[in-house]
Motif scaffolding. Structure first.
Motif, short mmCIF file in Angstrom:
data_model
loop_
_atom_site.label_atom_id
_atom_site.label_comp_id
_atom_site.label_asym_id
_atom_site.label_seq_id
_atom_site.Cartn_x
_atom_site.Cartn_y
_atom_site.Cartn_z
N GLN A 151 1.04 -1.19 -0.01
CA GLN A 151 -0.17 -0.31 -0.26
C GLN A 151 0.76 1.10 -0.16
OE1 GLN A 151 -2.54 0.93 3.13
NE2 GLN A 151 -4.21 1.57 1.78
N VAL A 152 2.08 1.22 0.72
CA VAL A 152 2.92 2.36 0.58
C VAL A 152 3.26 2.31 -0.61
CG1 VAL A 152 5.15 2.90 1.51
CG2 VAL A 152 3.97 2.39 3.20
N ALA A 153 4.14 1.05 -1.54
CA ALA A 153 4.57 1.48 -2.50
C ALA A 153 3.62 2.85 -3.84
CB ALA A 153 4.64 -0.08 -2.93
N VAL A 154 2.19 1.74 -3.11
CA VAL A 154 1.21 2.23 -4.44
C VAL A 154 1.12 3.67 -4.09
CG1 VAL A 154 -1.52 1.52 -5.07
CG2 VAL A 154 0.22 -0.09 -5.02
N ASP A 155 0.85 3.67 -3.14
CA ASP A 155 -0.19 5.31 -3.29
C ASP A 155 0.91 6.39 -2.97
OD1 ASP A 155 -2.94 5.09 -3.47
OD2 ASP A 155 -2.49 4.20 -0.93
N LEU A 156 2.78 6.04 -2.37
CA LEU A 156 3.09 7.21 -2.09
C LEU A 156 3.88 6.89 -3.85
CD1 LEU A 156 6.00 8.36 -0.68
CD2 LEU A 156 7.08 6.07 -0.69
N THR A 157 4.14 6.59 -4.42
CA THR A 157 4.49 6.22 -5.39
C THR A 157 3.62 7.02 -7.17
OG1 THR A 157 5.98 4.13 -5.76
CG2 THR A 157 5.91 5.00 -7.52
N ALA A 158 2.39 6.61 -6.47
CA ALA A 158 1.56 7.40 -7.28
C ALA A 158 1.33 8.98 -6.76
CB ALA A 158 -0.05 6.88 -7.62
N TRP A 159 1.73 9.47 -5.94
CA TRP A 159 1.15 10.66 -5.04
C TRP A 159 2.70 10.65 -5.87
CZ3 TRP A 159 4.52 14.68 -3.58
CH2 TRP A 159 3.73 15.30 -2.77
N VAL A 160 3.72 10.84 -5.82
CA VAL A 160 5.17 11.22 -6.33
C VAL A 160 5.03 11.12 -7.94
CG1 VAL A 160 8.28 10.36 -7.12
CG2 VAL A 160 7.03 10.27 -4.36
N ALA A 161 4.62 10.47 -8.58
CA ALA A 161 4.29 10.31 -10.23
C ALA A 161 3.36 11.66 -10.36
CB ALA A 161 3.42 9.86 -10.19
N ARG A 162 2.60 11.57 -9.83
CA ARG A 162 1.60 13.04 -10.43
C ARG A 162 2.08 14.12 -9.90
NH1 ARG A 162 -2.96 12.05 -5.14
NH2 ARG A 162 -3.39 14.66 -5.98
N MET A 163 3.06 14.12 -8.60
CA MET A 163 3.63 15.45 -8.57
C MET A 163 5.28 16.17 -9.36
SD MET A 163 1.42 17.04 -6.72
CE MET A 163 0.02 16.21 -5.59
N GLU A 164 6.03 14.94 -9.97
CA GLU A 164 7.02 14.76 -10.69
C GLU A 164 7.24 16.13 -11.60
OE1 GLU A 164 10.39 14.92 -11.59
OE2 GLU A 164 9.66 13.74 -10.08
N PRO A 165 7.76 17.24 -12.15
CA PRO A 165 7.99 17.82 -12.94
C PRO A 165 8.80 17.16 -14.19
CG PRO A 165 9.39 18.76 -10.87
CD PRO A 165 8.82 17.52 -10.72
N ASP A 166 9.38 16.26 -14.00
CA ASP A 166 10.26 15.95 -14.48
C ASP A 166 9.08 14.97 -15.65
OD1 ASP A 166 12.74 14.11 -15.67
OD2 ASP A 166 13.96 16.15 -16.38
N SER A 167 9.41 15.27 -16.64
CA SER A 167 8.67 13.72 -17.83
C SER A 167 8.81 12.59 -17.85
CB SER A 167 8.45 14.22 -18.82
OG SER A 167 9.35 14.70 -19.20
N TYR A 168 10.34 12.18 -17.60
CA TYR A 168 11.76 11.11 -17.46
C TYR A 168 11.28 10.33 -16.16
CZ TYR A 168 15.07 8.08 -19.14
OH TYR A 168 15.23 7.08 -18.49
N LEU A 169 11.60 11.54 -15.03
CA LEU A 169 11.09 10.75 -14.33
C LEU A 169 10.16 10.48 -13.99
CD1 LEU A 169 13.59 13.34 -11.75
CD2 LEU A 169 13.94 11.15 -12.94
N GLN A 170 8.67 11.13 -14.21
CA GLN A 170 7.53 10.68 -14.01
C GLN A 170 7.24 9.46 -14.98
OE1 GLN A 170 4.79 12.90 -16.35
NE2 GLN A 170 3.01 13.20 -13.93
N GLN A 171 7.78 9.11 -15.70
CA GLN A 171 7.70 8.04 -16.18
C GLN A 171 8.34 6.65 -15.80
OE1 GLN A 171 5.62 6.88 -19.86
NE2 GLN A 171 5.91 5.15 -18.53
N ALA A 172 8.83 6.94 -15.49
CA ALA A 172 9.88 5.91 -14.74
C ALA A 172 8.88 6.05 -13.53
CB ALA A 172 11.85 6.39 -14.00
N TYR A 173 7.79 6.79 -12.19
CA TYR A 173 7.62 6.80 -11.38
C TYR A 173 6.07 5.63 -11.95
CZ TYR A 173 10.60 9.43 -8.96
OH TYR A 173 12.00 9.76 -8.76
#
Length: 400
Positions: free
Chosen positions: A104-126
């Protein structure tokens, strides 16, 4: 109001040592706690473990006795923090219940980070990684009902859906295809640096947890599932750690670790619903502020730079645990059939991917699929916790 940890002073290091009575924290009640309180505990345990292990690695590469001694002083306090945080988890919870909380941590932590990540390449990784963690949660939830005859809803409390993501057997890729391009330390958004360090640390702790707890089970299917997903977590750590610029100096990395701890303790203090746990977040924040200043002093002395040159001028908006159902459903609809090729992503099952699939599975069903088959045979169907609708699970198209 902005908060710049570089301008704040915390508790002096010589006043941070705690005795056994102070470290003997009361654990949370698993039946009545906010599931996200448990998620924050698991996250901060991973962050503290990374801080400790990074400090050990730095000490092993440092010839200066005075620096090694300073690292040891701070590291001992970090070790006390890690014990206090991890010991908040209740001993009455089974390993499998804790595992579901980890996912549950992995899902909701990573999803939130992906939503907020400003760099498109890093966002795709999340985005890529979270769809795999999402399926791990689904597989463990099915195992939980097989072995303990309970439903994962008891743990995730409907905040996180339990349903298929990218199928777990398809997560096994050629090792070279798990390495991403790093961000550029000279141009990276400071928030991106914090995101990368946070997700790397959380996934690393999950990897460590599975590799140590997996063989403690007697049930063959449980041992096999932990082995399979444990190998995938190794892939995830490779995936996320490669995002960090290896050109950052040891001193720079030390400052980033301490700054990130300030960021996360500050974030969790703002949203914590359990007063007892909130008090620990506040105490540890005040400790970490001093650790950051010590790291900044070392960087100034040995690297000739100020911490302010590499850190954000103030903490970003607080990192938040919250439901990400709509965002995850959108990713499932659009990205489920991705795999990796080199440092990029493709929708075709290329030759290296298919060779790895054949080598690891050997034509037999993966443990993660055997879990679903056993659940179907014992209980009927698979276990899901969905708040609305059904979702098809597409397969990777063959390149042949």
């Amino acid at each position: 109001m902005s908060f710049n940890p570089l301008e704040q002073r915390g508790i002096p290091l010589d006043r941070q040592l705690r005795n056994w009575r102070e470290l003997n924290v009361a654990p949370i009640d698993p039946d009545h706690c906010d599931p996200y309180t448990r998620c924050r505990i698991i996250t901060m345990n991973g962050i503290e473990v990374e801080a400790i292990m990074f400090s050990h690695q730095m000490a092993r590469h440092c010839p200066d006795l005075a620096v090694k001694q300073q690292l040891a002083r701070t590291r001992y306090i970090e070790a006390q923090q890690q014990k206090a945080v991890n010991w908040l988890l209740p001993g009455v919870s089974s390993v499998l219940e804790t595992t579901i909380a980890y996912e549950q941590v992995a899902v909701d932590l990573t999803a939130w980070v992906a939503r907020m990540e400003p760099d498109s390449y890093l966002q795709q990784a999340y985005q890529f990684g979270v769809l795999e963690d999402f399926d791990h949660l689904y597989r463990y939830a099915n195992l939980y009902e097989i072995i303990e005859h309970r439903k994962a809803e008891k743990i995730v409390d409907g905040l996180t859906e339990v349903m298929p993501g990218r199928p777990t057997p398809l997560h096994h890729r050629a090792p070279v295809d798990n390495v991403r391009e790093p961000y550029d330390k000279n141009t990276v958004n400071p928030l991106s640096r914090l995101h990368a360090l946070t997700i790397m640390s959380a996934e690393q702790q999950t990897m460590n947890f599975y590799m140590n707890t997996g063989p403690t089970y007697m049930e063959p299917i449980a041992r096999q599932l932990y082995q399979e997903i444990g190998l995938i977590e190794e892939e995830h750590v490779t995936h996320y750690e490669s995002l960090v610029d290896p050109g950052e100096s040891w001193w720079e990395q030390l400052v980033h670790h301490e700054y990130n701890e300030c960021y996360l303790y500050h974030s969790f203090m703002q949203q914590e619903s359990d007063p007892k746990v909130k008090a620990i977040w506040e105490l540890h924040l005040n400790m970490e502020l001093e650790h950051l200043h010590i790291a900044a002093d070392l960087m100034r002395r040995y690297d000739g730079r100020e911490a302010a040159e590499v850190c954000a001028p103030s903490l970003p908006n607080v990192l938040t645990f919250e439901p990400n159902k709509g965002y995850l459903r959108e990713l499932i609809a659009n990205q489920l059939d991705l795999t990796t090729l080199g440092t990029g992503y493709v929708r075709e099952a290329h030759e290296r991917f298919e060779a790895m699939q054949e080598a690891i599975h050997g034509g037999e069903p993966a443990p993660s699929d055997q879990v679903l088959a056993q659940h179907d045979a014992m209980i009927g169907g698979d276990y899901r916790l969905e708040t609305e609708g059904e979702h098809p699970v597409p397969e990777l198209r063959s390149a042949k």
